[in-house]
Design an enzyme around this catalytic site. Structure first.
Site, PDB file in Angstrom:
ATOM      1  N   TRP A  32       0.834  -1.221   0.000  1.00 43.37           N
ATOM      2  CA  TRP A  32       0.000   0.000   0.000  1.00 43.37           C
ATOM      3  C   TRP A  32       0.856   1.255   0.000  1.00 43.37           C
ATOM      4  CZ3 TRP A  32      -4.984   2.028   0.454  1.00 43.37           C
ATOM      5  CH2 TRP A  32      -5.086   3.307   1.019  1.00 43.37           C
ATOM      6  N   ASP A  35       0.494   9.007   0.803  1.00 44.31           N
ATOM      7  CA  ASP A  35       1.156  10.279   0.475  1.00 44.31           C
ATOM      8  C   ASP A  35       2.582  10.145  -0.061  1.00 44.31           C
ATOM      9  OD1 ASP A  35      -0.974  10.738   2.145  1.00 44.31           O
ATOM     10  OD2 ASP A  35       0.126  11.929   3.599  1.00 44.31           O
ATOM     11  N   GLN A  51       4.474   7.068   1.932  1.00 46.89           N
ATOM     12  CA  GLN A  51       3.823   6.303   2.990  1.00 46.89           C
ATOM     13  C   GLN A  51       3.626   4.884   2.472  1.00 46.89           C
ATOM     14  OE1 GLN A  51       2.420   7.668   6.361  1.00 46.89           O
ATOM     15  NE2 GLN A  51       4.437   8.284   5.661  1.00 46.89           N
ATOM     16  N   ARG A 159       0.901  17.020  12.578  1.00 50.27           N
ATOM     17  CA  ARG A 159       1.716  16.171  11.698  1.00 50.27           C
ATOM     18  C   ARG A 159       2.110  16.804  10.364  1.00 50.27           C
ATOM     19  NH1 ARG A 159      -3.333  13.760  12.151  1.00 50.27           N
ATOM     20  NH2 ARG A 159      -4.648  13.812  10.287  1.00 50.27           N
TER      21      ARG A 159
HETATM   22  C1  FRU Z   1      -2.605  12.286   4.643  1.00 49.31           C
HETATM   23  C2  FRU Z   1      -2.213  11.582   5.922  1.00 49.31           C
HETATM   24  C3  FRU Z   1      -1.195  12.394   6.686  1.00 49.31           C
HETATM   25  C4  FRU Z   1      -0.503  11.349   7.520  1.00 49.31           C
HETATM   26  C5  FRU Z   1      -0.467  10.180   6.579  1.00 49.31           C
HETATM   27  C6  FRU Z   1      -0.540   8.842   7.265  1.00 49.31           C
HETATM   28  O1  FRU Z   1      -3.078  11.457   3.663  1.00 49.31           O
HETATM   29  O2  FRU Z   1      -3.375  11.342   6.703  1.00 49.31           O
HETATM   30  O3  FRU Z   1      -1.737  13.439   7.454  1.00 49.31           O
HETATM   31  O4  FRU Z   1       0.776  11.748   7.926  1.00 49.31           O
HETATM   32  O5  FRU Z   1      -1.566  10.327   5.704  1.00 49.31           O
HETATM   33  O6  FRU Z   1      -0.286   7.802   6.386  1.00 49.31           O
END
Ligand code: FRU
Length: 487
Positions: A32, A35, A51, A159
């Site tokens: 998966w 971001d 991510q 964050r």
């Molecule tokens: C945005 C988000 C960010 C966070 C990340 C977690 O899509 O929610 O705020 O850091 O994804 O995967």
């Protein structure tokens, strides 16, 4: 954890199903992604982090930072996983963040996410690398913890650090919220290690309940602030997805640490665009984003294809006469093959010899002075099609995937129903210019000079590669089409 993840990827990546994988869009080797993170240029190459859950095609696991590099932003080389959730402060995920190069060193700033006994805390952390491949987490992490939050600010939603340098000072934006307001906070540093809270950079009680993934970019003409808003209130046309990518142009006052900017506009008016990240290389400001959206069903994951998520084709940003323009990066043109050019005066519906495909670039210049409605339908096969329609009678452009092969589910409050987006649009001199990038399961549409873009996924059966044109009234058309072959 890093080595284990790399081993797992090496052993299993070939088992993923490529049916819906883009040819020239970035996708993960397996697992998966959401971001893009740490988008930067280091020693002559672009680096992108993201991510990443290598072990499953959903986000139900602590996030890693995946990593890849490219010379031209089109052809990417996967690199070893950069960050693993292996510390107490990031045990539930190394969440989003950004990168900065200082001297010979590449620094990553990211959010450490952890949840203990129902208490969720997010802190800002740093890792650095001298070779651009192996990263060391800073021993005194976190660099910003809950004690550096002003009264009333959420430590649970704090964050996505965005770091930049201006006139010898380092700045960091962090997305957050307080009761009844979403906001982004500004921190300052002289050395990247010690950070001081400066101000609420921008705050609003009417713009969603939490802001994620902030970006700041200084164009000569204006300064841009962009963010991704959780449940941004819907307008008549804009912000009809569950969450929205938002920007505003204005001015950053460094004395007070505040941004005066407005109005809030939608970064992309399609169905699948979120969490953009902008790399400022001086002359070039380059944006990428997650080509997907929270709150939806994830088709490749549900089909068991072993992967989910991709990034948009990177875009060059500029500001002209107060308008933000987005253009695909020019290097994509190096991969254009088999050009077909058609000129026609079209009434009714037609297909053209040589104009088909699901991995193509299509440029359509349409004189609509004598027509009312003009549609380009892509991913066509028996009973399926995805439509881009300019309706002069309504003054709108729309992207409609309600007749695509697989319906995507959506959150009840989502006005688009994950199917259709419509925006007001009036092309100059009745000349509609559409640039469309198709890549197996996605379509990115750039209008005019890039003043409006619409990016959406569309899942269709094998062989749904017809392209149809239709006109109510007569449209004078020039179609240029190339296959995009990355090889
Ligand atoms: C945005 C988000 C960010 C966070 C990340 C977690 O899509 O929610 O705020 O850091 O994804 O995967």
């Amino acid at each position: 954890m890093l080595e284990e993840a790399d081993r797992y990827i090496a052993e299993n990546a070939s088992k993923t199903d490529p049916m819906y994988r883009g040819e020239y869009h970035f996708t993960p080797p397996i697992g998966w992604i959401n971001d893009p993170n740490g988008f930067t240029y280091f020693r002559g190459e672009y680096h992108i982090f993201y991510q990443f859950n290598p072990y499953g095609s959903t986000n139900a696991a602590p996030m890693f930072w995946g990593h890849a590099k490219s010379k031209d932003l089109i052809r990417w080389t996967h690199l070893p996983v950069a960050l693993a959730p292996d510390r107490s402060y990031d045990a539930d995920g190394c969440w989003s963040g950004s990168a900065i190069v200082v001297g010979e060193r590449l620094y990553l700033f990211y959010t450490g996410h952890y949840d203990r006994d129902g208490v969720r805390v997010q802190t800002q952390n740093m890792a650095y690398s001298d070779d651009g491949i192996h990263f060391t987490k800073y021993e005194n992490n976190p660099v910003i913890g809950p004690e550096q939050l002003p009264e009333g600010t959420s430590a649970a939603d704090f964050r996505d650090p965005y770091v930049w340098e201006q006139d010898g000072k380092y700045y960091m934006l962090i997305g957050t919220m307080e009761t009844g307001a979403a906001k982004v906070q500004l921190y300052e540093s002289d050395d990247l290690f010690g950070w001081r809270y400066k101000s609420d950079f921008l705050r609003s009680e009417e713009a969603g309940y939490c802001w994620e993934c902030p970006n700041y970019v200084d164009f000569e003409e204006a300064e841009l602030f962009a963010f991704s808003a959780v449940v941004f209130p819907a307008g008549d046309y804009a912000f009809h997805n569950y969450n929205s990518s938002v920007y505003a142009l204005g001015e950053f006052d460094r004395e007070s640490g505040t941004m005066q900017a407005g109005p809030f506009l939608e970064m992309d008016a399609g169905l699948d665009f979120y969490a953009e990240q902008i790399l400022d290389r001086g002359e070039q400001k380059i944006m990428t984003a997650w080509m997907n959206m929270w709150g939806r069903s994830y088709v490749t994951s549900q089909l068991g294809h072993g992967w989910s998520g991709s990034l948009v084709l990177p875009r060059l940003l500029s500001v002209k006469d107060g308008t933000l323009l987005q253009k695909p990066v020019p290097t994509i043109a190096e991969y254009y093959k088999n050009e077909v050019r058609i000129e026609d005066r079209l009434s009714g519906t037609k297909e053209y010899e040589g104009v088909s495909g699901s991995v193509v670039h299509l440029k359509v210049t349409a004189d609509v002075s004598a027509s009312d409605v003009f549609t380009v339908s892509v991913f066509c096969a028996d009973g399926v099609h995805t439509d881009i329609t300019y309706d002069k009678t309504k003054g709108t452009i729309s992207f409609d995937r309600s007749k695509s092969g697989i319906a995507v589910s959506y959150e009840p409050r989502e006005r688009s129903k994950a199917r259709v987006r419509t925006m007001p649009y009036a092309p100059e001199n009745d000349t509609l210019v559409l640039e469309i990038f198709l890549d197996r399961s996605s379509a990115e549409v750039f209008l005019g000079e890039g003043e409006l873009t619409m990016t959406s996924l569309s899942y269709n059966p094998v062989g749904a590669d017809g392209i149809h044109f239709s006109s109510v009234g007569e449209t004078a058309l020039v179609i240029e089409k190339q296959d995009i072959i990355v090889g």
